[in-house]
Enzyme design. Structure first.
Site, mmCIF file in Angstrom:
data_model
loop_
_atom_site.group_PDB
_atom_site.id
_atom_site.type_symbol
_atom_site.label_atom_id
_atom_site.label_comp_id
_atom_site.label_asym_id
_atom_site.label_seq_id
_atom_site.Cartn_x
_atom_site.Cartn_y
_atom_site.Cartn_z
ATOM 1 N N VAL A 56 0.808 -3.780 3.747
ATOM 2 C CA VAL A 56 0.979 -5.244 4.617
ATOM 3 C C VAL A 56 2.367 -5.689 4.020
ATOM 4 O O VAL A 56 2.995 -7.022 5.118
ATOM 5 C CB VAL A 56 -0.085 -6.034 4.012
ATOM 6 C CG1 VAL A 56 -1.565 -5.034 4.499
ATOM 7 C CG2 VAL A 56 -0.520 -5.935 2.432
ATOM 8 N N SER A 58 1.180 -1.665 -0.476
ATOM 9 C CA SER A 58 -0.029 0.242 -0.051
ATOM 10 C C SER A 58 1.054 1.316 0.214
ATOM 11 O O SER A 58 0.282 2.267 -0.410
ATOM 12 C CB SER A 58 -1.038 -0.030 0.775
ATOM 13 O OG SER A 58 -1.982 -0.788 0.573
ATOM 14 N N LYS A 90 0.435 3.470 -2.532
ATOM 15 C CA LYS A 90 -0.804 4.978 -2.888
ATOM 16 C C LYS A 90 -0.224 6.330 -3.119
ATOM 17 O O LYS A 90 -0.941 6.700 -3.671
ATOM 18 C CB LYS A 90 -1.941 4.030 -2.206
ATOM 19 C CG LYS A 90 -2.646 2.973 -2.360
ATOM 20 C CD LYS A 90 -3.377 2.685 -0.636
ATOM 21 C CE LYS A 90 -4.092 0.553 -1.579
ATOM 22 N NZ LYS A 90 -4.284 0.505 -0.034
ATOM 23 N N TYR A 138 -4.456 3.677 7.737
ATOM 24 C CA TYR A 138 -5.703 3.324 7.832
ATOM 25 C C TYR A 138 -6.393 3.632 8.831
ATOM 26 O O TYR A 138 -5.954 5.124 9.358
ATOM 27 C CB TYR A 138 -5.797 2.353 7.505
ATOM 28 C CG TYR A 138 -4.743 1.478 6.140
ATOM 29 C CD1 TYR A 138 -5.140 1.721 5.472
ATOM 30 C CD2 TYR A 138 -3.490 0.544 6.992
ATOM 31 C CE1 TYR A 138 -4.090 1.326 4.298
ATOM 32 C CE2 TYR A 138 -2.912 0.211 5.949
ATOM 33 C CZ TYR A 138 -3.392 0.604 4.734
ATOM 34 O OH TYR A 138 -2.077 0.100 3.742
ATOM 35 N N TYR A 165 -3.776 -1.240 -10.441
ATOM 36 C CA TYR A 165 -4.229 -2.118 -8.362
ATOM 37 C C TYR A 165 -2.415 -2.633 -8.473
ATOM 38 O O TYR A 165 -1.707 -3.186 -7.453
ATOM 39 C CB TYR A 165 -4.903 -1.755 -8.607
ATOM 40 C CG TYR A 165 -5.045 -1.460 -6.412
ATOM 41 C CD1 TYR A 165 -5.297 -0.239 -6.143
ATOM 42 C CD2 TYR A 165 -5.020 -2.857 -5.811
ATOM 43 C CE1 TYR A 165 -4.407 -1.093 -4.919
ATOM 44 C CE2 TYR A 165 -5.139 -3.641 -4.542
ATOM 45 C CZ TYR A 165 -5.199 -1.815 -3.991
ATOM 46 O OH TYR A 165 -4.738 -2.388 -2.384
HETATM 47 N N1 GLN Z 1 -2.192 -5.006 -2.392
HETATM 48 C C1 GLN Z 1 -3.146 -5.226 -1.233
HETATM 49 C C2 GLN Z 1 -4.743 -5.283 -0.919
HETATM 50 O O1 GLN Z 1 -4.891 -4.926 -1.212
HETATM 51 C C3 GLN Z 1 -2.879 -3.828 0.290
HETATM 52 C C4 GLN Z 1 -2.835 -3.795 0.716
HETATM 53 C C5 GLN Z 1 -2.016 -2.858 2.158
HETATM 54 O O2 GLN Z 1 -1.267 -2.803 1.747
HETATM 55 N N2 GLN Z 1 -2.629 -2.651 3.310
HETATM 56 O O3 GLN Z 1 -5.417 -5.443 -0.614
#
Ligand code: GLN
Length: 305
Positions: free
Chosen positions: A259, A61, A64, A241, A189
């Site tokens: 993650v 993530s 992003k 988050y 994505y």
């Molecule tokens: N690839 C993960 C997802 O889309 C990324 C989520 C993350 O890093 N929080 O769920």
């Protein structure tokens, strides 16, 4: 600083066995809970690091941030705001729950999955390949590393297991938020989540954000000052988050987690920070990373608040 970083890595290791490794795809599940590393890249172009700094990880993530930068460059804030809001969500990163109830069905911010998918739709491109390449290029420019790319195995697993993300994207299409081809947007994505980098790369990228969009090692203004300020503000309010509020209180540095175990943070006009530690808390944020950010912020008084 080197000594302080060594000490920080050492004390953060104490907590890592408590957490869990992201295991929704095989490649991430093989990460070692005990790996912990930190890199600091100052705006005056110095780099310090400690711990396990030679590991390449999936940025997940953290990508992003780069898709947001591309969308701001291509569409501008006002157009982006028509598709995605900039409010903290208070929900898990892959939650769908508010999509139906929010006015206009706009996802709450560009850093939850729904918001990132909507944001990718605002990157101007003729096809999925061009859209992905724009994000990859900004990552390469911000890290000074043209070798960076995505991991094919991770990408394929993301695609195979990404049912919740697919549900989000199709919902957004139905609600008129996504206007592009859904599969193309999802493809971008999944690919950007699968991009791999190391600690120094991510510390450099964070340093560009800390340095108002200007590249510390060559002085080029890569991102406008205004856009960089927007990115930092969204990092501060939504970067971790539903753990963003606590991070702001305890650390106070605009940051973004993934993650895969990476967190990047941008202390304005001071330094970019990147931490790696794949052991995650219940919100999907790196346990060692949060600890290291906390001690660094305290030692060098980095809180923007
Ligand atoms: N690839 C993960 C997802 O889309 C990324 C989520 C993350 O890093 N929080 O769920």
């Amino acid at each position: 600083m080197k000594e302080f970083l060594e000490e920080t890595v050492h004390s953060s290791k104490y907590w890592v066995m408590e957490g869990h490794i992201a295991s929704y795809i095989p490649r991430l599940a093989t990460a070692n809970k005990k790996h912990v590393g930190i890199g600091v890249y100052t705006v005056d172009n110095q780099y310090h690091s400690a711990g396990d700094t030679n590991i390449k990880f999936s940025i997940q993530s953290v990508c992003k941030v780069f898709s947001l930068i591309c969308a701001l460059k291509d569409s501008g804030l006002e157009k982006l705001l028509m598709k995605v809001d900039v409010e903290p969500s208070g929900d898990r990163f892959n939650s769908l729950v508010k999509l139906e109830t929010m006015q206009n069905h706009r996802p709450l911010n560009p850093f939850i999955n729904a918001g990132a998918i909507a944001t990718i739709g605002m990157i101007r491109a003729r096809n999925a390949e061009e859209r992905f390449n724009k994000v990859l290029q900004i990552l390469r420019d911000m890290t000074n590393n043209d070798n960076l790319t995505y991991n094919q195995e991770v990408y394929e697993s993301e695609k195979e297991t990404g049912d919740t993300n697919k549900a989000i994207a199709y919902y957004l299409k139905g609600a008129g938020i996504l206007e592009e081809n859904v599969d193309d947007i999802l493809d971008t994505y999944f690919k950007i989540c699968s991009m791999e980098a190391g600690i120094e790369d991510m510390a450099r990228a964070a340093a560009v954000i800390a340095n108002d969009g200007s590249i510390p090692w060559n002085g080029n203004q890569l991102i406008s000052k205004e856009d960089t300020k927007i990115v930092r503000a969204i990092m501060a309010t939504s970067g971790l988050y539903d753990g963003s509020g606590e991070f702001s209180v305890k650390v106070g540095i605009p940051a973004k987690s993934g993650v895969g175990g990476c967190i990047i943070g941008a202390a304005p006009n001071k330094m970019g920070i990147a931490t790696f530690g794949p052991s995650l808390n219940e919100k999907g944020n790196s346990i060692a990373g949060i600890r290291m950010f906390q001690s660094l912020s305290k030692e060098y008084q980095l809180s923007v608040f």
